[in-house]
Design an enzyme around this catalytic site. Structure first.
Site, PDB file in Angstrom:
ATOM      1  N   HIS A   1      40.080 -17.968  28.280  1.00 43.22           N
ATOM      2  CA  HIS A   1      40.394 -16.548  28.482  1.00 43.22           C
ATOM      3  C   HIS A   1      41.344 -16.095  27.365  1.00 43.22           C
ATOM      4  CE1 HIS A   1      42.121 -12.924  30.219  1.00 43.22           C
ATOM      5  NE2 HIS A   1      41.036 -12.867  30.971  1.00 43.22           N
TER       6      HIS A   1
ATOM      7  N   GLU B   1      33.778 -10.847  26.606  1.00 40.51           N
ATOM      8  CA  GLU B   1      34.948 -10.081  27.012  1.00 40.51           C
ATOM      9  C   GLU B   1      35.665  -9.547  25.777  1.00 40.51           C
ATOM     10  OE1 GLU B   1      37.526 -10.606  30.996  1.00 40.51           O
ATOM     11  OE2 GLU B   1      38.033 -12.011  29.448  1.00 40.51           O
TER      12      GLU B   1
HETATM   13  P1  PGA Z   1      40.483  -6.570  33.625  1.00 38.49           P
HETATM   14  O1  PGA Z   1      40.626  -8.141  33.345  1.00 38.49           O
HETATM   15  O2  PGA Z   1      39.294  -6.382  34.513  1.00 38.49           O
HETATM   16  O3  PGA Z   1      41.786  -6.186  34.294  1.00 38.49           O
HETATM   17  O4  PGA Z   1      40.316  -5.926  32.296  1.00 38.49           O
HETATM   18  C1  PGA Z   1      39.521  -8.884  33.009  1.00 38.49           C
HETATM   19  C2  PGA Z   1      39.976 -10.234  32.547  1.00 38.49           C
HETATM   20  O5  PGA Z   1      40.984 -10.316  31.842  1.00 38.49           O
HETATM   21  O6  PGA Z   1      39.342 -11.239  32.875  1.00 38.49           O
END
Ligand code: PGA
Length: 261
Positions: free
Chosen positions: A103, A173
C-alpha cells in the site's frame, strides 16, 4: 470446483487503516456492520475487511461467516526476531485469507520498496494467503507521464512463478486519488480502464492468458457510493479497495450492493 467459482466473484476490500482506536469503537463498528449486512443479498461479491491486526480475532468472532478477513501488511519471514512485525503465517492462523501488500502508506512512511514487496508476496503465496498488491503513480509521475504501473508490477512480481498466481489481486490505486475525496481529483473512467489494460497486458505477457484471466484487477482511491459506478463498474474493474468509506458500514455496504449489480 466451488472454490474456483467463489474466487472469481467481484471483491470489495475495506481497508480500515489505523482506526478503531479502542475496544468501544471496535464494538460499535461491529454492531453497526452486523446490523447493516444482515438480510442483504450479496451473493455475487466477496467482502473482505482488513482491520488493524489487534482486532482480527474479534472481527472473526462477530463477522466470521459474513466476511473474509485480511491483514493490512505482513513481514517476509514466518517467524523469529523481527520486533513489531506480523507474519503471513500468523495472519493465516488468526483467520485471514487476504493481505494487502505494498500500500502507498507503507511505501511512503515505512520505506517499503518493490524488492521488499516482492519478498512479501512470495511468502504470502507460499502460505496460501491471497495478496492484494497495490500499484499506482503519484501526481508528479502522472504529470510527467511515467508508466509506473508496469514497472512496479515487473519488480513486485519478480520471482513470483508458483502455481498460485490466480490467488493474486492487483489493485490499481493512483496515489494522488487516495483520500482526496474531491470529485475533481479522481481518475476518469477511461484512465482506470487504461491502467487495467496495462495490468492485464503485463499479466498475459508474464503468465499467459489462462492464468492472467484469473487474476482480479480492482480499483482503489476515494471510492464511494457516489462514484463507484464510474470508478469500478464502468471501468470494468473486478472490485474495489475502500479506505475512508469502509469506516461507515452503511456506506461500505452500499458500495458492495452497487458492485453486486
Ligand atoms: P480511500 O483509501 O478510499 O480513503 O482513498 C483507499 C486506500 O488507501 O486503500
Amino acid at each position: 470446483m466451488v472454490k474456483e467459482k467463489v474466487s472469481m466473484k467481484k471483491i470489495i476490500i475495506g481497508n480500515l487503516k489505523m482506526n478503531l482506536i479502542s475496544a468501544q469503537e471496535r464494538e460499535q463498528y461491529l454492531k453497526s456492520f452486523k446490523k447493516e449486512i444482515t438480510g442483504k443479498k450479496l451473493n455475487n461479491v466477496e467482502i473482505v475487511l482488513c482491520p488493524p491486526a489487534i482486532h482480527l480475532e474479534n472481527f472473526g468472532k462477530i463477522l466470521g461467516k459474513k466476511v473474509f478477513l485480511g491483514g493490512q501488511n505482513c513481514f517476509w519471514e514466518d517467524k523469529g526476531s523481527y520486533t513489531g512485525e506480523i507474519s503471513p503465517l500468523m495472519l493465516k492462523n488468526f483467520g485471514c485469507e487476504y493481505v494487502i501488500i505494498g500500500h502507498s502508506d507503507r511505501r511512503k512512511y515505512f520505506g517499503e520498496t518493490d524488492e521488499t514487496i516482492s519478498r512479501k508476496i512470495n511468502l504470502v503465496l507460499k502460505n496460501n494467503l491471497k495478496p492484494v498488491i497495490c500499484v499506482g503513480e503519484n501526481w508528479e509521475q502522472k504529470v510527467k507521464g511515467i508508466d509506473v504501473v508496469a514497472r512496479q508490477l515487473r519488480d513486485c512480481l519478480e520471482g513470483v512463478t508458483g502455481g498460485k498466481i490466480e490467488n493474486i489481486i492487483i489493485c490499481y490505486e493512483p496515489v494522488w486519488a487516495i483520500s482526496s475525496n474531491k470529485p475533481d481529483h479522481m481518475p476518469e473512467t477511461n484512465e482506470i480502464m487504461g491502467a487495467g489494460l496495462v495490468i492485464k497486458r503485463f499479466l498475459v505477457g508474464k503468465y499467459g492468458v489462462r492464468i492472467a484471466e484469473k487474476v482480479r484487477i480492482i480499483y482503489g482511491g476515494s471510492v464511494s457510493s457516489v462514484n463507484v459506478n464510474e470508478t469500478c463498474v464502468g471501468a470494468r474493474m473486478e472490485g474495489a479497495l475502500v479506505g475512508k468509506e469502509s469506516l461507515t458500514p452503511r456506506e461500505f455496504l452500499k458500495i458492495c450492493k452497487i458492485i453486486e449489480g
